[in-house]
Design a protein around this motif. Structure first.
Motif, PDB file in Angstrom:
ATOM      1  N   ILE A  95       0.839  -1.205   0.000  1.00 20.92           N
ATOM      2  CA  ILE A  95       0.000   0.000   0.000  1.00 20.92           C
ATOM      3  C   ILE A  95       0.872   1.252   0.000  1.00 20.92           C
ATOM      4  N   GLU A  96       1.953   1.233   0.783  1.00 22.19           N
ATOM      5  CA  GLU A  96       2.859   2.379   0.802  1.00 22.19           C
ATOM      6  C   GLU A  96       3.540   2.561  -0.558  1.00 22.19           C
ATOM      7  N   ALA A  97       3.920   1.445  -1.182  1.00 19.67           N
ATOM      8  CA  ALA A  97       4.518   1.518  -2.517  1.00 19.67           C
ATOM      9  C   ALA A  97       3.530   2.084  -3.525  1.00 19.67           C
ATOM     10  N   ILE A 121      10.472  14.475 -16.670  1.00 20.48           N
ATOM     11  CA  ILE A 121      11.261  13.287 -16.992  1.00 20.48           C
ATOM     12  C   ILE A 121      11.125  12.291 -15.847  1.00 20.48           C
ATOM     13  N   TYR A 122      10.555  11.151 -16.152  1.00 20.47           N
ATOM     14  CA  TYR A 122      10.282  10.107 -15.157  1.00 20.47           C
ATOM     15  C   TYR A 122      11.359   9.027 -15.276  1.00 20.47           C
ATOM     16  N   ILE A 123      12.088   8.791 -14.200  1.00 24.29           N
ATOM     17  CA  ILE A 123      13.146   7.775 -14.209  1.00 24.29           C
ATOM     18  C   ILE A 123      12.556   6.440 -13.766  1.00 24.29           C
ATOM     19  N   SER A 124      12.578   5.480 -14.674  1.00 26.49           N
ATOM     20  CA  SER A 124      11.996   4.168 -14.397  1.00 26.49           C
ATOM     21  C   SER A 124      13.096   3.114 -14.280  1.00 26.49           C
ATOM     22  N   THR A 125      12.703   1.869 -14.297  1.00 25.13           N
ATOM     23  CA  THR A 125      13.600   0.758 -13.976  1.00 25.13           C
ATOM     24  C   THR A 125      13.316  -0.436 -14.879  1.00 25.13           C
ATOM     25  N   ASP A 126      14.335  -1.277 -15.045  1.00 21.01           N
ATOM     26  CA  ASP A 126      14.123  -2.508 -15.812  1.00 21.01           C
ATOM     27  C   ASP A 126      13.053  -3.392 -15.177  1.00 21.01           C
ATOM     28  N   LYS A 127      12.826  -3.232 -13.889  1.00 19.19           N
ATOM     29  CA  LYS A 127      11.825  -4.064 -13.211  1.00 19.19           C
ATOM     30  C   LYS A 127      10.393  -3.726 -13.632  1.00 19.19           C
ATOM     31  N   ALA A 128      10.213  -2.606 -14.369  1.00 17.70           N
ATOM     32  CA  ALA A 128       8.891  -2.249 -14.892  1.00 17.70           C
ATOM     33  C   ALA A 128       8.543  -3.045 -16.147  1.00 17.70           C
ATOM     34  N   SER A 129       9.529  -3.705 -16.736  1.00 18.51           N
ATOM     35  CA  SER A 129       9.289  -4.498 -17.933  1.00 18.51           C
ATOM     36  C   SER A 129       8.872  -5.904 -17.539  1.00 18.51           C
ATOM     37  N   SER A 130       7.642  -6.273 -17.877  1.00 19.69           N
ATOM     38  CA  SER A 130       7.092  -7.571 -17.489  1.00 19.69           C
ATOM     39  C   SER A 130       7.309  -7.812 -15.994  1.00 19.69           C
ATOM     40  N   PRO A 131       6.734  -6.988 -15.131  1.00 16.51           N
ATOM     41  CA  PRO A 131       7.062  -7.004 -13.696  1.00 16.51           C
ATOM     42  C   PRO A 131       6.689  -8.301 -12.988  1.00 16.51           C
ATOM     43  N   LEU A 137       5.736  -3.501 -10.629  1.00 16.69           N
ATOM     44  CA  LEU A 137       4.359  -3.227 -11.035  1.00 16.69           C
ATOM     45  C   LEU A 137       4.015  -1.760 -10.839  1.00 16.69           C
ATOM     46  N   THR A 138       4.410  -1.175  -9.694  1.00 18.11           N
ATOM     47  CA  THR A 138       4.097   0.232  -9.452  1.00 18.11           C
ATOM     48  C   THR A 138       4.865   1.142 -10.411  1.00 18.11           C
ATOM     49  N   LYS A 139       6.095   0.781 -10.748  1.00 15.51           N
ATOM     50  CA  LYS A 139       6.851   1.599 -11.689  1.00 15.51           C
ATOM     51  C   LYS A 139       6.274   1.485 -13.098  1.00 15.51           C
ATOM     52  N   ALA A 140       5.775   0.303 -13.454  1.00 18.47           N
ATOM     53  CA  ALA A 140       5.105   0.138 -14.749  1.00 18.47           C
ATOM     54  C   ALA A 140       3.837   0.989 -14.803  1.00 18.47           C
ATOM     55  N   MET A 141       3.101   1.044 -13.700  1.00 15.54           N
ATOM     56  CA  MET A 141       1.914   1.894 -13.641  1.00 15.54           C
ATOM     57  C   MET A 141       2.307   3.371 -13.735  1.00 15.54           C
ATOM     58  N   GLY A 142       3.408   3.725 -13.090  1.00 22.50           N
ATOM     59  CA  GLY A 142       3.913   5.092 -13.199  1.00 22.50           C
ATOM     60  C   GLY A 142       4.243   5.447 -14.639  1.00 22.50           C
ATOM     61  N   GLU A 143       4.891   4.527 -15.354  1.00 28.63           N
ATOM     62  CA  GLU A 143       5.189   4.753 -16.770  1.00 28.63           C
ATOM     63  C   GLU A 143       3.914   4.996 -17.560  1.00 28.63           C
ATOM     64  N   LYS A 144       2.904   4.182 -17.330  1.00 25.30           N
ATOM     65  CA  LYS A 144       1.636   4.331 -18.056  1.00 25.30           C
ATOM     66  C   LYS A 144       0.994   5.690 -17.793  1.00 25.30           C
ATOM     67  N   LEU A 145       1.027   6.134 -16.528  1.00 24.78           N
ATOM     68  CA  LEU A 145       0.461   7.431 -16.190  1.00 24.78           C
ATOM     69  C   LEU A 145       1.222   8.562 -16.880  1.00 24.78           C
ATOM     70  N   ILE A 146       2.541   8.474 -16.876  1.00 23.74           N
ATOM     71  CA  ILE A 146       3.374   9.496 -17.506  1.00 23.74           C
ATOM     72  C   ILE A 146       3.111   9.574 -19.010  1.00 23.74           C
ATOM     73  N   ILE A 147       3.064   8.426 -19.667  1.00 21.34           N
ATOM     74  CA  ILE A 147       2.818   8.411 -21.115  1.00 21.34           C
ATOM     75  C   ILE A 147       1.422   8.953 -21.416  1.00 21.34           C
ATOM     76  N   HIS A 148       0.436   8.511 -20.657  1.00 18.24           N
ATOM     77  CA  HIS A 148      -0.946   8.949 -20.886  1.00 18.24           C
ATOM     78  C   HIS A 148      -1.095  10.457 -20.703  1.00 18.24           C
ATOM     79  N   ALA A 149      -0.299  11.056 -19.834  1.00 17.91           N
ATOM     80  CA  ALA A 149      -0.404  12.499 -19.576  1.00 17.91           C
ATOM     81  C   ALA A 149      -0.189  13.325 -20.840  1.00 17.91           C
TER      82      ALA A 149
END
Length: 328
Positions: A95-97, A121-131, A137-149
């Protein structure tokens, strides 16, 4: 690019933040605002930069939109580094993550739009790829939000930069292994076959600036990074410490941990182009006006995936990389 500009760095007291600020100061910005939760880290960083007059330290949490809104006033660039990053912590406290890595990222987006920030500029991680873990998973969701913006009615542009492990950052395997060598004469490794992507922090930040300058908004820049077998990494560190007969203990895979990391998944590779010798670019599956047209002349990557188990560095190459980073 940053001359006389105001830049906000969320999570700016971490290892990425230190190097980002060092390199930003060379470009003569008007002000760099370092936004983070930790008062002690801010104090230490202020001292390390000799109370530089262009640095403004702001206590705040990206989970709280009001403090972000105040920090974003008259800002032109935002580097969004703040996140809960440790896999076991995110597994134990999902939940905190979620609140920090997802809701906090949306707060950054909202604040940037409100104050007409030029680029985020959003700094992401390799762990966002097929998490495989909650952090990824949270970083992948962050990527999606950033792109959608980039589809919203705003002039603010948003871009993702995805990379692997950076040498010497907080909690880095280098520090862990060095301590184990010094204190125990043994090294604990999850799995003898484990591989990871690595890059020095100086090189990573240079690549971040390149993507900042050349991105249009809506794409994900993926750093091309060398990869290493972790057991080879351990032996190089042991040799540098004059430990020729180091004992390696296998610890077993932790929850959510992968043996090999991906910077590009099979699915993402279908929408990826070769940008240059330093980057792949993942194009979004959603429509962002003018973006795909801009990249029409670039060649498709034609990769099944981009896996850390390929083209591994030799021990001599690892040794040189560690020397370059000042770790041995």
């Amino acid at each position: 690019m940053f001359k006389d500009k105001t830049v906000l760095v969320t999570g700016g007291t971490g290892s990425w933040g230190y190097e980002l600020v060092r390199q930003l100061l060379k470009q003569e910005p008007k002000e760099i605002r370092i936004f983070s939760r930790n008062e002690s880290n801010q104090f230490v960083m202020r001292q390390e930069f000799d109370n530089h007059p262009k640095l403004k330290f702001i206590i705040g949490d990206i989970k709280e939109k009001d403090s972000l809104l105040e920090a974003c006033h008259e800002v032109e660039y935002i580097y969004h580094l703040a996140a809960l990053k440790h896999v076991p912590v995110c597994e134990d406290q999902p939940i905190e993550a979620l609140k920090t890595n997802v809701i906090g990222t949306q707060n950054v987006i909202d604040a940037a739009i409100k104050f007409n920030v030029h680029k985020v500029i959003y700094i992401s991680t390799d762990k966002a790829s097929s998490p495989s873990n909650f952090y990824g998973l949270t970083k992948a969701m962050g990527e999606k939000l950033i792109i959608h913006a980039n589809t919203l009615k705003t002039k603010t542009r948003f871009v993702c930069i995805r990379g692997g492990n950076v040498l010497g950052t907080n909690g880095s395997v280098i520090h862990v292994f060095k301590k184990q060598i010094r204190d125990k004469g043994t090294i604990g490794i999850t799995d003898l076959n484990m591989t990871r992507f690595f890059l020095t922090i100086e090189d990573a930040i240079k690549l971040v600036f390149k993507a900042t300058t050349e991105s249009r908004g809506g794409e994900t820049f993926v750093m091309k990074m060398p990869s290493v077998k972790i057991v080879d990494f351990a032996y190089v560190l042991a040799e540098a410490a004059n430990m020729k007969n180091i004992e390696i203990k296998t610890l077993g895979v932790r929850p959510g941990e992968k043996i090999h990391e991906l910077l590009l998944s099979e699915y993402e590779s279908k929408n990826t182009i070769i940008y240059d010798e330093q980057y792949f670019v993942i194009l979004p599956t959603i429509h962002i006006e003018g973006l795909k047209e801009h990249y029409l002349e670039y060649k498709p990557a034609n990769l099944f995936n981009y896996n850390s188990n390929k083209e591994l560095m030799s021990r001599s190459e690892i040794r040189e990389m560690l020397k370059k980073g000042g770790f041995i």
